[in-house]
Structure formats: C-alpha cells, structure tokens
Design an enzyme around this catalytic site. Sequence first.
Site, PDB file in Angstrom:
ATOM      1  N   SER A  63       0.810  -1.221   0.000  1.00 39.06           N
ATOM      2  CA  SER A  63       0.000   0.000   0.000  1.00 39.06           C
ATOM      3  C   SER A  63       0.846   1.274   0.000  1.00 39.06           C
ATOM      4  O   SER A  63       0.372   2.326  -0.426  1.00 39.06           O
ATOM      5  CB  SER A  63      -0.946   0.019   1.200  1.00 39.06           C
ATOM      6  OG  SER A  63      -0.215  -0.019   2.414  1.00 39.06           O
ATOM      7  N   ASP A 211      -5.284   8.078   9.573  1.00 39.93           N
ATOM      8  CA  ASP A 211      -5.064   6.780  10.200  1.00 39.93           C
ATOM      9  C   ASP A 211      -3.735   6.731  10.951  1.00 39.93           C
ATOM     10  O   ASP A 211      -3.459   5.784  11.678  1.00 39.93           O
ATOM     11  CB  ASP A 211      -5.141   5.644   9.179  1.00 39.93           C
ATOM     12  CG  ASP A 211      -4.134   5.779   8.045  1.00 39.93           C
ATOM     13  OD1 ASP A 211      -3.153   6.530   8.189  1.00 39.93           O
ATOM     14  OD2 ASP A 211      -4.325   5.122   7.005  1.00 39.93           O
ATOM     15  N   HIS A 214      -0.374   5.976   6.896  1.00 44.82           N
ATOM     16  CA  HIS A 214      -0.037   6.160   5.485  1.00 44.82           C
ATOM     17  C   HIS A 214       0.330   7.623   5.207  1.00 44.82           C
ATOM     18  O   HIS A 214      -0.366   8.531   5.655  1.00 44.82           O
ATOM     19  CB  HIS A 214      -1.203   5.729   4.584  1.00 44.82           C
ATOM     20  CG  HIS A 214      -1.440   4.257   4.620  1.00 44.82           C
ATOM     21  ND1 HIS A 214      -2.347   3.682   5.470  1.00 44.82           N
ATOM     22  CD2 HIS A 214      -0.856   3.251   3.925  1.00 44.82           C
ATOM     23  CE1 HIS A 214      -2.325   2.373   5.303  1.00 44.82           C
ATOM     24  NE2 HIS A 214      -1.423   2.081   4.379  1.00 44.82           N
TER      25      HIS A 214
END
Length: 236
Positions: A63, A211, A214
């Site tokens: 990711s 979050d 990221h």
Amino acid sequence: MNQSVIRTTLKFCYLLPLLFFLGCGETDRKNNKEGIETEQSSNNSTEEGVPSSGKSIVFFGNSLTAGMGLEPEQAFPALIQKKLDSLNLEYYVINAGISGETTASGESRIGWLMRDKIDVFLLELGANDGLRGIPLSETRENLQSIIDTVKENNPNVKIVLAGMQIPPNMGPEYTSEFRQLFPDLAEKNDAYLIPFLLEDVAGIPELNQADGIHPTIEGQQIVAENVWEILKPILK
C-alpha cells in the site's frame, strides 16, 4: 530523554499500527491487483507495452507504493515520473503496488509483470511478513525468488531494494534480523538499497493521514525524495 531516543520511539509508535494497517489491505488484494492491471493497460503502457522510446521502472510493493488513501498521481511512483519528465529522462514508471501484499503473494504474481522488458525494478515488500511474524527464512526466500525471476527475464535489470523496519514487539532478535535482511539481500544480488523507505516520515503526525500510518501528500513527497536519492545516480 535525548532527541535520538525520542525519534526512535516515535518511529516504533508509528511502525506498529503501520504494519497492522498494511496487513488489513490483504482482503482487497485481488481487487487491487485487477485495478492495477487495468490501469497499466490504460495509463502506463501502449498496446505493445512500455513505449519503445523509453525504459521502464517498475515499483513492486504494497500500500505504500500503491499510495493508499491518495490519488494515484500523488503516490511516490508518480512523483518519480514527474522528476524523470522534468529532466527529460526517457523512463516510464509502472506502479505495481497492491495493498496488503506479502512477499509470498508478491512472489506468486511476479510472473505477469514479465510481459514487458524491465530496466529498473524497485522491490518494496516485507512489512506485512513482519506483521505476521513469518519466519525470516521464508521472507528472504520469497524476496530472492522475486529478484531471480526478474533477473532471469531481464538480465541487465537494475534492482533497488526498499528497506523497512518493524517494532520491537516481535523480540529484539527478530527485529534486528528483519532490518538486516534488506542490506544482506542487496549485497548478495548486487542491488541498490534504500536504507529505510519512510525515513523522515514515520512518526511525524503531520506527514501521515488520519489513520496515522499512510503518508499524506507531503509525506509521499519526502518518500519520493528518499527513493530519488538512490534512484537518480543509476539512471542513464
């Protein structure tokens, strides 16, 4: 507490949830893979593959490479493409990142990337293995297999390894060996090494999304600089 200790603590506080969220993407891995294949077909290649006028750089990861939570053009592979274009370097970037990717799943899908010639291959996998506590021998074997496959199909390819770190909850021995795995593989395969992909981003709240893990747009820009520092000298 000195600044070095504080910074190390912040990194570990960041990396612990980072590995959790990287793993959470596993359930969407199949859909993400299909999306990447479609995007490659429509945006990153011509009908014949990589444009004949340029060379290809493949970013193969999870990711972090995919740019989770951002638009594709905001992820660091796209930022590298902008740098290349600004310098009139005829390299074509392919973002082959999939959220939740492990070294095992990466090893199982590397074959479909061999349809076209690869000039530079940046490998950014391993963090999700650390989350699961996968034996490092398996992680090492999978990464080596990916490298071998790429080299077999592209004898002149330049390999770049993106180093990662994990928090100490797996124990000091596992944590230390995990960190050392990347420089060991780089040396064994005559590859280039990015010591820590998230250097100057991990543990800094304003450089990460809500979050807490990221990178934001600004964070991705720093990650791109970390990559560019190693990548730029090897491009010809």
